[in-house]
Motif scaffolding. Sequence first.
Motif, PDB file in Angstrom:
ATOM      1  N   VAL A  91       0.841  -1.201   0.000  1.00  0.00           N
ATOM      2  CA  VAL A  91       0.000   0.000   0.000  1.00  0.00           C
ATOM      3  C   VAL A  91       0.875   1.250   0.000  1.00  0.00           C
ATOM      4  O   VAL A  91       2.009   1.229   0.470  1.00  0.00           O
ATOM      5  N   ASP A  92       0.334   2.323  -0.529  1.00  0.00           N
ATOM      6  CA  ASP A  92       1.074   3.582  -0.593  1.00  0.00           C
ATOM      7  C   ASP A  92       0.730   4.428   0.639  1.00  0.00           C
ATOM      8  O   ASP A  92       0.001   5.420   0.550  1.00  0.00           O
ATOM      9  N   LYS A  93       1.257   4.001   1.787  1.00  0.00           N
ATOM     10  CA  LYS A  93       1.003   4.715   3.043  1.00  0.00           C
ATOM     11  C   LYS A  93       2.272   4.754   3.883  1.00  0.00           C
ATOM     12  O   LYS A  93       3.147   3.892   3.760  1.00  0.00           O
ATOM     13  N   ARG A  94       2.342   5.753   4.758  1.00  0.00           N
ATOM     14  CA  ARG A  94       3.473   5.853   5.668  1.00  0.00           C
ATOM     15  C   ARG A  94       3.394   4.751   6.711  1.00  0.00           C
ATOM     16  O   ARG A  94       2.306   4.311   7.093  1.00  0.00           O
ATOM     17  N   ILE A  95       4.561   4.352   7.190  1.00  0.00           N
ATOM     18  CA  ILE A  95       4.607   3.235   8.129  1.00  0.00           C
ATOM     19  C   ILE A  95       3.869   3.556   9.422  1.00  0.00           C
ATOM     20  O   ILE A  95       3.229   2.690  10.026  1.00  0.00           O
ATOM     21  N   GLY A  96       3.903   4.820   9.848  1.00  0.00           N
ATOM     22  CA  GLY A  96       3.186   5.210  11.053  1.00  0.00           C
ATOM     23  C   GLY A  96       1.689   5.060  10.898  1.00  0.00           C
ATOM     24  O   GLY A  96       0.993   4.590  11.810  1.00  0.00           O
ATOM     25  N   ASP A  97       1.180   5.449   9.736  1.00  0.00           N
ATOM     26  CA  ASP A  97      -0.260   5.317   9.471  1.00  0.00           C
ATOM     27  C   ASP A  97      -0.692   3.848   9.456  1.00  0.00           C
ATOM     28  O   ASP A  97      -1.753   3.496   9.964  1.00  0.00           O
ATOM     29  N   ILE A  98       0.170   3.003   8.871  1.00  0.00           N
ATOM     30  CA  ILE A  98      -0.151   1.575   8.820  1.00  0.00           C
ATOM     31  C   ILE A  98      -0.155   0.972  10.221  1.00  0.00           C
ATOM     32  O   ILE A  98      -1.035   0.182  10.578  1.00  0.00           O
ATOM     33  N   ALA A  99       0.827   1.356  11.032  1.00  0.00           N
ATOM     34  CA  ALA A  99       0.901   0.835  12.403  1.00  0.00           C
ATOM     35  C   ALA A  99      -0.334   1.230  13.198  1.00  0.00           C
ATOM     36  O   ALA A  99      -0.839   0.442  14.015  1.00  0.00           O
ATOM     37  N   VAL A 100      -0.818   2.446  12.969  1.00  0.00           N
ATOM     38  CA  VAL A 100      -2.040   2.898  13.659  1.00  0.00           C
ATOM     39  C   VAL A 100      -3.238   2.088  13.179  1.00  0.00           C
ATOM     40  O   VAL A 100      -4.060   1.621  13.980  1.00  0.00           O
ATOM     41  N   GLU A 101      -3.345   1.908  11.862  1.00  0.00           N
ATOM     42  CA  GLU A 101      -4.466   1.141  11.296  1.00  0.00           C
ATOM     43  C   GLU A 101      -4.484  -0.302  11.799  1.00  0.00           C
ATOM     44  O   GLU A 101      -5.546  -0.889  12.019  1.00  0.00           O
ATOM     45  N   MET A 102      -3.299  -0.876  11.999  1.00  0.00           N
ATOM     46  CA  MET A 102      -3.209  -2.259  12.458  1.00  0.00           C
ATOM     47  C   MET A 102      -3.357  -2.377  13.971  1.00  0.00           C
ATOM     48  O   MET A 102      -3.345  -3.484  14.522  1.00  0.00           O
ATOM     49  N   GLY A 103      -3.472  -1.236  14.653  1.00  0.00           N
ATOM     50  CA  GLY A 103      -3.698  -1.240  16.088  1.00  0.00           C
ATOM     51  C   GLY A 103      -2.459  -1.414  16.936  1.00  0.00           C
ATOM     52  O   GLY A 103      -2.549  -1.652  18.145  1.00  0.00           O
ATOM     53  N   TYR A 104      -1.277  -1.242  16.317  1.00  0.00           N
ATOM     54  CA  TYR A 104      -0.037  -1.415  17.058  1.00  0.00           C
ATOM     55  C   TYR A 104       0.426  -0.127  17.736  1.00  0.00           C
ATOM     56  O   TYR A 104       1.142  -0.167  18.734  1.00  0.00           O
ATOM     57  N   LEU A 105       0.049   1.016  17.168  1.00  0.00           N
ATOM     58  CA  LEU A 105       0.411   2.316  17.736  1.00  0.00           C
ATOM     59  C   LEU A 105      -0.804   3.229  17.712  1.00  0.00           C
ATOM     60  O   LEU A 105      -1.710   3.059  16.899  1.00  0.00           O
ATOM     61  N   THR A 106      -0.789   4.218  18.592  1.00  0.00           N
ATOM     62  CA  THR A 106      -1.769   5.297  18.518  1.00  0.00           C
ATOM     63  C   THR A 106      -1.129   6.454  17.777  1.00  0.00           C
ATOM     64  O   THR A 106       0.107   6.516  17.640  1.00  0.00           O
ATOM     65  N   GLU A 107      -1.934   7.379  17.319  1.00  0.00           N
ATOM     66  CA  GLU A 107      -1.382   8.552  16.638  1.00  0.00           C
ATOM     67  C   GLU A 107      -0.486   9.349  17.580  1.00  0.00           C
ATOM     68  O   GLU A 107       0.549   9.900  17.158  1.00  0.00           O
ATOM     69  N   ALA A 108      -0.860   9.408  18.845  1.00  0.00           N
ATOM     70  CA  ALA A 108      -0.050  10.133  19.822  1.00  0.00           C
ATOM     71  C   ALA A 108       1.312   9.471  19.994  1.00  0.00           C
ATOM     72  O   ALA A 108       2.337  10.153  20.124  1.00  0.00           O
ATOM     73  N   GLN A 109       1.350   8.145  19.977  1.00  0.00           N
ATOM     74  CA  GLN A 109       2.626   7.434  20.110  1.00  0.00           C
ATOM     75  C   GLN A 109       3.507   7.660  18.892  1.00  0.00           C
ATOM     76  O   GLN A 109       4.726   7.805  19.016  1.00  0.00           O
ATOM     77  N   VAL A 110       2.897   7.695  17.710  1.00  0.00           N
ATOM     78  CA  VAL A 110       3.663   7.964  16.495  1.00  0.00           C
ATOM     79  C   VAL A 110       4.315   9.348  16.582  1.00  0.00           C
ATOM     80  O   VAL A 110       5.509   9.507  16.297  1.00  0.00           O
ATOM     81  N   GLU A 111       3.552  10.353  16.989  1.00  0.00           N
ATOM     82  CA  GLU A 111       4.088  11.704  17.123  1.00  0.00           C
ATOM     83  C   GLU A 111       5.197  11.746  18.172  1.00  0.00           C
ATOM     84  O   GLU A 111       6.224  12.401  17.988  1.00  0.00           O
ATOM     85  N   GLU A 112       4.989  11.040  19.277  1.00  0.00           N
ATOM     86  CA  GLU A 112       5.997  11.007  20.336  1.00  0.00           C
ATOM     87  C   GLU A 112       7.302  10.403  19.834  1.00  0.00           C
ATOM     88  O   GLU A 112       8.386  10.938  20.070  1.00  0.00           O
TER      89      GLU A 112
END
Length: 292
Positions: free
Chosen positions: A60-81
């Motif tokens: 897929v053409d998505k950033r790794i952070g977005d994919i991790a959030v979609e898969m439930g491994y990270l929250t958006e806040a954790q990605v920013e942190e």
Amino acid sequence: MFTQFFGSFLLNKKIVSPANLRVALEKKDTTRVKLGVLAINAGYMTAKQVDEVHKKQATVDKRIGDIAVEMGYLTEAQVEELLSSQKTGCLLLGQALVDMGCLTNEEFETVLNDYKNENGLSDKDFSNEDNKKTESVISSFYAIEGKYKDYCSEYVNVLFKNLIRFVGDDFTPLQSAVTDDNDIAVIQELCGDFNAVSAITADSKAGMAFASRFAEEEITDSDYAKDAVSEFLNLSNGLYNVNISETTGKEIGLNPQETTTAAAVNSIKAKFTLTIPVEFTFGTVVFTLAVI
């Protein structure tokens, strides 16, 4: 400094070869720590989860952070942190080794956790190396015990800080070893409430490279190299004495530096001798503290 001892940990456990570690040390300053390694270090994701996200990213053409959030491994806040967090040297070195194919994400997760657990280190310690954990790592690595423990561990602490500040951070501490075939050797006596002889020895190639970095100019003359190495020894010892005076009230003086031979350094009669070989990317430089 934890980065340098992390390199030693990898060598001692035979996880990486000396040659690969040297290359990784050269690469780490131009390495970008990826989100997966940051998440592993923070304990937010396992290496297996990171690998799953990487596989998904290939489709897929998505950033790794977005994919991790979609898969439930990270929250958006954790990605920013994670993206805004300080990138420590250990992570830069680890990422360089992963990029080189020397470690997988899973292997990096294992060795990083083993290193932290073995030395009682936390993420906070990694970002604050000016604490008691540093002295603990030093004392453990060199097996420094007895009445001179505080003096010797602080000596190494100050020495390594000065190496990072004035020479470069691309080095790995090695276990104690003695050699008599070094061409460049300088000594300086410390006298007062603590009496010792400090020394630096190196072969011609490593000694000139060390001197060139410290002097910030290319040095090809052996005598000039000895002068520069001697000046570093005097500078580091002077800062060590200031630290000791401020923290303990003990007073230590310095005698003038002298050139000598590696054999003479190794034959010093001492109550306790701490030999500190340091492997730079350009060669090995040996530091000695002999308590007399």
